[in-house]
Each structure stands twice: as C-alpha cells, then as structure tokens.
Write a protein that holds these residues in place. Structure first.
Motif, PDB file in Angstrom:
ATOM      1  N   GLY A  54       0.791  -1.222   0.000  1.00  0.00           N
ATOM      2  CA  GLY A  54       0.000   0.000   0.000  1.00  0.00           C
ATOM      3  C   GLY A  54       0.818   1.264   0.000  1.00  0.00           C
ATOM      4  O   GLY A  54       0.361   2.303   0.486  1.00  0.00           O
ATOM      5  N   GLU A  55       2.037   1.218  -0.534  1.00  0.00           N
ATOM      6  CA  GLU A  55       2.933   2.372  -0.521  1.00  0.00           C
ATOM      7  C   GLU A  55       3.452   2.687  -1.920  1.00  0.00           C
ATOM      8  O   GLU A  55       3.301   1.891  -2.841  1.00  0.00           O
ATOM      9  CB  GLU A  55       4.140   2.106   0.379  1.00  0.00           C
ATOM     10  N   VAL A  56       4.085   3.864  -2.008  1.00  0.00           N
ATOM     11  CA  VAL A  56       4.807   4.243  -3.223  1.00  0.00           C
ATOM     12  C   VAL A  56       6.271   4.469  -2.860  1.00  0.00           C
ATOM     13  O   VAL A  56       6.589   4.833  -1.725  1.00  0.00           O
ATOM     14  CB  VAL A  56       4.216   5.520  -3.885  1.00  0.00           C
ATOM     15  N   LEU A  57       7.151   4.232  -3.829  1.00  0.00           N
ATOM     16  CA  LEU A  57       8.571   4.520  -3.682  1.00  0.00           C
ATOM     17  C   LEU A  57       8.836   5.828  -4.408  1.00  0.00           C
ATOM     18  O   LEU A  57       8.479   5.971  -5.586  1.00  0.00           O
ATOM     19  CB  LEU A  57       9.414   3.396  -4.285  1.00  0.00           C
ATOM     20  N   ILE A  58       9.442   6.779  -3.718  1.00  0.00           N
ATOM     21  CA  ILE A  58       9.658   8.121  -4.261  1.00  0.00           C
ATOM     22  C   ILE A  58      11.156   8.388  -4.360  1.00  0.00           C
ATOM     23  O   ILE A  58      11.889   8.186  -3.387  1.00  0.00           O
ATOM     24  CB  ILE A  58       9.017   9.188  -3.345  1.00  0.00           C
ATOM     25  N   ARG A  59      11.601   8.850  -5.522  1.00  0.00           N
ATOM     26  CA  ARG A  59      12.978   9.351  -5.660  1.00  0.00           C
ATOM     27  C   ARG A  59      12.921  10.827  -5.306  1.00  0.00           C
ATOM     28  O   ARG A  59      12.214  11.608  -5.930  1.00  0.00           O
ATOM     29  CB  ARG A  59      13.516   9.168  -7.076  1.00  0.00           C
TER      30      ARG A  59
END
Length: 150
Positions: free
Chosen positions: A25-30
């Motif tokens: 349920g998450e996003v990976l952010i640069r």
C-alpha cells in the motif's frame, strides 16, 4: 542509497543505508528537493532537545527529517491506485490512520495515531523514501522542485 543519519549525541552524517522496501500500500519516491523545517534546523544547529526523537534514536543512528519535500514516484505497490510511476508529488500533511474515531468522523487533523514523515518513519533526507498515498499530492509541472518542497 545515501541518507542523512542522526544519533543521540546530536551527530549527523551522510551514510549508506538500504534502499527502502516497498509495501503493497505504498509508493517509492525518488527525492528531488528537500526544504528543512524550523524543527530540523534547530536540531541540526544544537538548539533543540533530542527528547522528541529519543524513541527513534534508542537503537542507534536513525534516518530522521525531511517532511517538506518533492519527488518523483518510481514504483507503486499493488494496492495503490491514486498515483503512477513518473508522478511528481509532495506531502503537505501527516499520515493519518484512517481508523480512529476522529478519522471516521472526518476530523483527521485530530487523528490520535498520525505519523509524520521523517519523525516516526524515515523521511526525505535520502535518495529514496516510501510513503502511503494518503498524505501525498500531485505537483504541477509548472511548479519547481524548490517551490514544491516549500
């Protein structure tokens, strides 16, 4: 990846840490840009008590700070529909639980279980971070990274 680590003695270092693992349920952010908040500036200049961060520092150096940021989504978990890879985002608020009586009745600002990116969980003073979609907002292409972080 590289991240800023803080320890209980008030020391700050840039260190190699594992890239965060993405939950369903998450996003990976640069991370593209971070603006330090007043609390972070006080800590980094020795003017703030470490007691606020003692839970995070009790097991050794911790990745703290970076709740005012903008970045680009690199990956989304299978339960995330709100965002896509390549979206520019920022986070104007805290992560609410969505389950307590305050959240259930529309008073999320009073959530008793809220978390702040960079305090209860790793923040944006790193190359990457993960976040649930709830606190994130899309950032228009007309807004610079510095403006988005602010």
């Amino acid at each position: 990846m590289q991240a800023v680590l803080c320890d209980a003695d008030g020391e700050v270092s840039v260190s190699e840490v594992p890239k965060p693992t993405l939950n369903d349920g998450e996003v990976l952010i640069r991370i593209q840009q971070v603006q330090l908040s007043i609390t972070e500036c006080q800590y980094l200049t020795g003017k703030s008590s470490l007691s606020r961060f003692s839970d995070r520092l009790s097991d050794g150096p911790a990745q703290l700070f970076g709740h005012e940021f903008c970045g680009v989504i690199q990956e989304t978990g299978p339960e995330v529909d709100e965002f896509s890879k390549g979206d520019r985002v920022y986070a104007p608020g805290k992560i609410t639980c969505g389950k307590c009586s305050y959240c259930d009745t529309g008073y999320k600002e009073h959530c008793v279980n809220k978390e702040t990116l960079g305090f209860q969980r790793p923040g944006a003073l790193a190359e990457y971070m993960t976040s649930p979609p709830e606190p994130l907002r899309l950032l228009s292409d007309s807004v610079s990274n510095a403006e988005g972080a602010a």
